[in-house]
Design a protein around this motif. Structure first.
Motif, PDB file in Angstrom:
ATOM      1  N   GLU A  75       7.277  -4.656 -28.899  1.00  0.00           N
ATOM      2  CA  GLU A  75       6.357  -4.029 -27.936  1.00  0.00           C
ATOM      3  C   GLU A  75       4.948  -4.026 -28.546  1.00  0.00           C
ATOM      4  O   GLU A  75       4.738  -3.480 -29.632  1.00  0.00           O
ATOM      5  N   THR A  76       4.011  -4.675 -27.845  1.00  0.00           N
ATOM      6  CA  THR A  76       2.619  -4.712 -28.326  1.00  0.00           C
ATOM      7  C   THR A  76       1.635  -4.620 -27.155  1.00  0.00           C
ATOM      8  O   THR A  76       0.581  -5.241 -27.202  1.00  0.00           O
ATOM      9  N   SER A  77       1.961  -3.828 -26.129  1.00  0.00           N
ATOM     10  CA  SER A  77       1.112  -3.884 -24.923  1.00  0.00           C
ATOM     11  C   SER A  77      -0.224  -3.174 -25.085  1.00  0.00           C
ATOM     12  O   SER A  77      -1.160  -3.444 -24.352  1.00  0.00           O
ATOM     13  N   CYS A  78      -0.302  -2.221 -26.033  1.00  0.00           N
ATOM     14  CA  CYS A  78      -1.564  -1.486 -26.181  1.00  0.00           C
ATOM     15  C   CYS A  78      -1.911  -1.317 -27.663  1.00  0.00           C
ATOM     16  O   CYS A  78      -2.190  -2.310 -28.332  1.00  0.00           O
ATOM     17  N   ASP A  79      -1.858  -0.100 -28.166  1.00  0.00           N
ATOM     18  CA  ASP A  79      -2.312   0.104 -29.548  1.00  0.00           C
ATOM     19  C   ASP A  79      -1.197   0.468 -30.520  1.00  0.00           C
ATOM     20  O   ASP A  79      -1.471   0.909 -31.630  1.00  0.00           O
TER      21      ASP A  79
END
Ligand code: KG4
Ligand code: ZN
Length: 367
Positions: free
Chosen positions: A6-10
């Protein structure tokens, strides 16, 4: 073994799960779950800077995956399926996680599931004990930094968005009001901490669109808080008068109230089996307590993830992937193409799925 990314935001997040097709989801088979938060990197800017976030994912993700293998005593050769967030989110960030997932799936000739982040939040309770998991049909409130939506889930992977926000998301409202009150980034946890020592009845702040069943609105509240602060002589004045905690508590009350009235009305008209509170703002204690009470009053099962699975994490993506496989045991190992089954790539199939910044829940067409 499933590798979820998971790398969708920060947050850079990786989970390894010893899954078996068709088996019940079992938290004891989570081999390792790692999260590397970029909060400190974005702190000076008071918000997530997309380019900094993407570059940091590039530097962190390979190390995090390596650490996950080392900690669990496994190697990349044990990976038999990869799941990664495809969207919605920051495109540059998504590309890093999805690119890594594609590379591993392609080189190991294993299937890849490219999944929706919002749908992941809806699966955040699936590794909890049976009686704590939501039952279908359910009503879900997804509240995060980017989204505020009330979702009806009549059947597995069928979504109807009943209400969403016209302006700021609930988490964004927490973050912006915290910033007006001079509280540190990220604002949600800081504001709710401050609120515990304040009186929520001290300021009467507007509850946006109380009577409207399809839209939330939080920008009016933000403006009202800014005006109140200005009237009190600016932040210095508020601090001198010792009113920061009271304003924080009153703002929190107004946000919680706006969410609560719509949940109560939707529960009444839908009469679902379960209610799920999920997303980063679900970590808020006042919101958890108030919504638990609404559910108790209406005799509906209340589910909320533990704190670690409220904010962004890879375990919720693993839960979604494992649930898809459980419902479709034949999917695993088949040669279905992305065109036939969006988001799924069979082993060795050409990799044609791209990252998407926008991907509404209602557009998910899956198996
Ligand atoms: O789900 P998440 O980690 O990221 C998104 O997908 O947006 O949610 C982050 C949001 C932030 O706005 C943060 O301030 C908020 O969740 N948040 C909270 C609390 N903990 C995190 N808001 C209110 N109270 C909290 N305790
Ligand atoms: Zn999220």
């Amino acid at each position: 073994m499933l590798l979820a990314i998971e790398t969708s935001c920060d947050e850079t997040a990786v989970t390894l799960y010893a899954s078996e097709a068709a088996a019940r989801l079992d938290s004891s088979k989570i081999l390792v779950e790692l999260i590397s938060s970029q909060v400190d990197l974005h702190k000076p800017y008071g918000g997530v800077v997309p380019e900094i976030a993407a570059r940091n994912h590039i530097a962190t993700l390979p190390m995090l995956i390596t650490k996950a293998f080392l900690q669990s005593g496994t190697t990349v050769k044990d990976v038999s399926m990869v799941a990664a967030t495809r969207g919605p989110g920051l495109k540059g960030c998504l590309l890093v996680g999805l690119g890594m997932a594609k590379a591993i799936a392609f080189s190991r000739k294993v299937p890849l599931l490219a999944l929706n982040h919002l749908e992941g939040h809806l699966f955040a309770c699936e590794f909890m004990e049976g009686h704590l998991r939501p039952k279908l049909p359910m009503l879900a409130l997804l509240v995060s930094g980017g989204h505020t939506m009330l979702v009806s889930v009549p059947k597995f992977r069928e979504y109807k968005v009943l209400a969403s926000t016209r302006d700021d998301a609930a988490g964004e409202a927490f973050d912006k009001i915290a910033s007006i009150l001079g509280l540190p980034y990220p604002g949600g946890p800081a504001l709710s901490r401050e609120a515990t020592s304040g009186n929520a009845n001290s300021f009467s702040l507007p509850v946006g669109l109380r009577e409207n069943n399809t839209s939330f609105s939080f920008s009016g509240l933000k403006t009202a808080v800014a005006r109140t602060v200005a009237k009190l002589g600016g932040l210095e004045g508020v601090r001198e008068k010792g009113l920061v905690a009271d304003l924080a508590a009153s703002s929190e009350r107004a946000i919680v109230e706006a969410l609560k009235v719509k949940v109560a009305a939707a529960l009444k008209s839908l009469r679902p089996q379960s209610f799920l509170l999920t997303g980063g703002v679900a970590a808020n204690l006042v919101l958890r307590e108030e919504l638990a009470q609404v559910c108790a009053d209406q005799d509906v099962r209340f589910s909320v993830p533990p704190f670690k699975w409220c904010t962004d994490n890879a375990t919720m993506m693993a839960a979604l992937a494992a649930s898809i496989i459980k419902h479709n045991p034949n999917l695993y190992g088949s040669e279905w193409r992305a065109a036939e089954h969006p988001g799924y790539l069979g082993p060795g199939v050409a990799i044609e799925v791209g990252a998407v910044a926008r991907w509404p829940l209602e557009e998910i067409s899956g198996v």
